[in-house]
Design a protein around this motif. Structure first.
Motif, PDB file in Angstrom:
ATOM      1  N   GLN A  91      10.705  -9.923   6.118  1.00 50.67           N
ATOM      2  CA  GLN A  91       9.550  -9.473   5.334  1.00 50.67           C
ATOM      3  C   GLN A  91       8.466  -8.904   6.250  1.00 50.67           C
ATOM      4  OE1 GLN A  91       8.834 -13.269   3.446  1.00 50.67           O
ATOM      5  NE2 GLN A  91       9.436 -12.461   1.433  1.00 50.67           N
ATOM      6  N   LEU A  92       8.226  -9.579   7.355  1.00 48.45           N
ATOM      7  CA  LEU A  92       7.214  -9.112   8.301  1.00 48.45           C
ATOM      8  C   LEU A  92       7.577  -7.734   8.838  1.00 48.45           C
ATOM      9  CD1 LEU A  92       4.713  -9.572  10.125  1.00 48.45           C
ATOM     10  CD2 LEU A  92       6.274 -10.626  11.769  1.00 48.45           C
ATOM     11  N   TYR A  93       8.808  -7.584   9.314  1.00 55.40           N
ATOM     12  CA  TYR A  93       9.227  -6.301   9.885  1.00 55.40           C
ATOM     13  C   TYR A  93       9.259  -5.199   8.845  1.00 55.40           C
ATOM     14  CZ  TYR A  93      10.470  -8.988  14.006  1.00 55.40           C
ATOM     15  OH  TYR A  93      10.425  -9.801  15.096  1.00 55.40           O
ATOM     16  N   ASP A  94       9.506  -5.552   7.603  1.00 55.41           N
ATOM     17  CA  ASP A  94       9.521  -4.545   6.558  1.00 55.41           C
ATOM     18  C   ASP A  94       8.112  -4.073   6.218  1.00 55.41           C
ATOM     19  OD1 ASP A  94      11.133  -2.969   4.811  1.00 55.41           O
ATOM     20  OD2 ASP A  94      10.357  -4.158   3.147  1.00 55.41           O
ATOM     21  N   ARG A  95       7.133  -4.956   6.353  1.00 50.99           N
ATOM     22  CA  ARG A  95       5.756  -4.582   6.003  1.00 50.99           C
ATOM     23  C   ARG A  95       4.987  -3.973   7.162  1.00 50.99           C
ATOM     24  NH1 ARG A  95       2.865  -9.017   2.520  1.00 50.99           N
ATOM     25  NH2 ARG A  95       1.433  -7.283   2.275  1.00 50.99           N
ATOM     26  N   LEU A  96       5.385  -4.253   8.393  1.00 50.64           N
ATOM     27  CA  LEU A  96       4.644  -3.739   9.550  1.00 50.64           C
ATOM     28  C   LEU A  96       4.517  -2.215   9.578  1.00 50.64           C
ATOM     29  CD1 LEU A  96       5.669  -6.063  12.504  1.00 50.64           C
ATOM     30  CD2 LEU A  96       3.398  -5.797  11.505  1.00 50.64           C
ATOM     31  N   PRO A  97       5.581  -1.468   9.298  1.00 49.64           N
ATOM     32  CA  PRO A  97       5.429  -0.007   9.364  1.00 49.64           C
ATOM     33  C   PRO A  97       4.434   0.548   8.348  1.00 49.64           C
ATOM     34  CG  PRO A  97       7.743  -0.589   9.423  1.00 49.64           C
ATOM     35  CD  PRO A  97       6.984  -1.836   9.084  1.00 49.64           C
ATOM     36  N   GLY A  98       4.256  -0.143   7.224  1.00 54.65           N
ATOM     37  CA  GLY A  98       3.269   0.263   6.226  1.00 54.65           C
ATOM     38  C   GLY A  98       3.243   1.744   5.943  1.00 54.65           C
ATOM     39  N   GLU A  99       2.111   2.337   6.177  1.00 54.84           N
ATOM     40  CA  GLU A  99       1.896   3.754   5.880  1.00 54.84           C
ATOM     41  C   GLU A  99       2.343   4.662   7.025  1.00 54.84           C
ATOM     42  OE1 GLU A  99      -2.291   3.984   5.265  1.00 54.84           O
ATOM     43  OE2 GLU A  99      -2.286   2.454   3.719  1.00 54.84           O
ATOM     44  N   PHE A 100       2.867   4.084   8.088  1.00 57.34           N
ATOM     45  CA  PHE A 100       3.167   4.872   9.280  1.00 57.34           C
ATOM     46  C   PHE A 100       4.062   6.078   9.026  1.00 57.34           C
ATOM     47  CE2 PHE A 100       5.288   5.743  13.339  1.00 57.34           C
ATOM     48  CZ  PHE A 100       4.177   6.045  14.100  1.00 57.34           C
ATOM     49  N   PRO A 101       5.163   5.966   8.259  1.00 61.02           N
ATOM     50  CA  PRO A 101       5.999   7.158   8.043  1.00 61.02           C
ATOM     51  C   PRO A 101       5.227   8.331   7.439  1.00 61.02           C
ATOM     52  CG  PRO A 101       7.186   5.192   7.366  1.00 61.02           C
ATOM     53  CD  PRO A 101       5.765   4.775   7.651  1.00 61.02           C
ATOM     54  N   ASN A 102       4.365   8.058   6.462  1.00 55.67           N
ATOM     55  CA  ASN A 102       3.571   9.136   5.851  1.00 55.67           C
ATOM     56  C   ASN A 102       2.546   9.692   6.829  1.00 55.67           C
ATOM     57  OD1 ASN A 102       4.927   8.982   3.409  1.00 55.67           O
ATOM     58  ND2 ASN A 102       3.520   7.443   2.598  1.00 55.67           N
ATOM     59  N   ARG A 103       1.923   8.806   7.617  1.00 55.11           N
ATOM     60  CA  ARG A 103       0.941   9.260   8.606  1.00 55.11           C
ATOM     61  C   ARG A 103       1.612  10.120   9.667  1.00 55.11           C
ATOM     62  NH1 ARG A 103      -4.391   7.434   7.280  1.00 55.11           N
ATOM     63  NH2 ARG A 103      -4.050   5.729   5.836  1.00 55.11           N
ATOM     64  N   LEU A 104       2.817   9.739  10.058  1.00 57.52           N
ATOM     65  CA  LEU A 104       3.533  10.498  11.064  1.00 57.52           C
ATOM     66  C   LEU A 104       3.878  11.892  10.556  1.00 57.52           C
ATOM     67  CD1 LEU A 104       4.786  10.464  13.871  1.00 57.52           C
ATOM     68  CD2 LEU A 104       6.854   9.470  12.863  1.00 57.52           C
ATOM     69  N   ARG A 105       4.319  11.989   9.305  1.00 58.51           N
ATOM     70  CA  ARG A 105       4.605  13.311   8.716  1.00 58.51           C
ATOM     71  C   ARG A 105       3.345  14.170   8.695  1.00 58.51           C
ATOM     72  NH1 ARG A 105       8.410  10.334   5.958  1.00 58.51           N
ATOM     73  NH2 ARG A 105       7.069   9.604   4.289  1.00 58.51           N
ATOM     74  N   SER A 106       2.218  13.584   8.313  1.00 60.52           N
ATOM     75  CA  SER A 106       0.949  14.327   8.280  1.00 60.52           C
ATOM     76  C   SER A 106       0.551  14.806   9.669  1.00 60.52           C
ATOM     77  CB  SER A 106      -0.164  13.449   7.700  1.00 60.52           C
ATOM     78  OG  SER A 106       0.116  13.119   6.368  1.00 60.52           O
ATOM     79  N   ALA A 107       0.753  13.951  10.664  1.00 58.75           N
ATOM     80  CA  ALA A 107       0.410  14.339  12.028  1.00 58.75           C
ATOM     81  C   ALA A 107       1.288  15.486  12.515  1.00 58.75           C
ATOM     82  CB  ALA A 107       0.546  13.135  12.963  1.00 58.75           C
ATOM     83  N   ARG A 108       2.530  15.490  12.101  1.00 57.35           N
ATOM     84  CA  ARG A 108       3.431  16.594  12.469  1.00 57.35           C
ATOM     85  C   ARG A 108       2.991  17.901  11.810  1.00 57.35           C
ATOM     86  NH1 ARG A 108       8.395  12.787  12.586  1.00 57.35           N
ATOM     87  NH2 ARG A 108       8.568  12.529  14.831  1.00 57.35           N
ATOM     88  N   VAL A 109       2.640  17.825  10.540  1.00 57.15           N
ATOM     89  CA  VAL A 109       2.178  19.021   9.819  1.00 57.15           C
ATOM     90  C   VAL A 109       0.911  19.580  10.474  1.00 57.15           C
ATOM     91  CG1 VAL A 109       1.186  19.810   7.637  1.00 57.15           C
ATOM     92  CG2 VAL A 109       3.247  18.411   7.630  1.00 57.15           C
ATOM     93  N   ALA A 110       0.029  18.687  10.943  1.00 58.89           N
ATOM     94  CA  ALA A 110      -1.215  19.110  11.587  1.00 58.89           C
ATOM     95  C   ALA A 110      -0.992  19.562  13.023  1.00 58.89           C
ATOM     96  CB  ALA A 110      -2.234  17.967  11.540  1.00 58.89           C
TER      97      ALA A 110
END
Length: 114
Positions: A91-110
């Motif tokens: 549960q901990l490892y599943d929640r740690l990434p949180g919003e990171f995948p979406n933030r990473l995509r946004s950073a790539r687009v920028a």
């Protein structure tokens, strides 16, 4: 390729192998298994005042020295509840990434990261 291989964990810290595998499964589930990132984990103790110095500390971590250069927000945080030890490793490892995948995509687009 992970920064720390399963083989090295098996050789140097065999008690951590199951945790390594749980973390790897969660990263793969979130599409982060081929990514490299710096991660800062801040653990607050249960029952602390939500308006206390811990949030001031988190705010300062989130503010760059030169605000005009801030182009990517933190990836979020989550509350583990009053008894965080009841949360399983999975549960901990599943929640740690949180919003990171979406933030990473946004950073790539920028154009901030490749």
């Amino acid at each position: 390729m992970p920064a720390l291989s399963l083989q090295r964990v098996e050789e140097r810290a065999p008690a951590l192998v199951s945790l390594y595998k749980s973390a790897a499964e969660s990263l793969e589930k979130h599409g982060l298994d081929d990514e490299t990132a710096a991660v800062h984990l801040v653990v607050d103790h249960p029952g602390s005042d939500p308006h206390s110095h811990q949030f001031d500390f988190l705010r300062r971590l989130d503010e760059p020295a030169v605000p005009a250069y801030r182009r990517v927000d933190n990836a979020g945080y989550f509350a583990a509840g009053g008894e965080p030890r009841r949360m399983t490793d999975a549960q901990l490892y599943d929640r740690l990434p949180g919003e990171f995948p979406n933030r990473l995509r946004s950073a790539r687009v920028a154009g901030i990261v490749r």
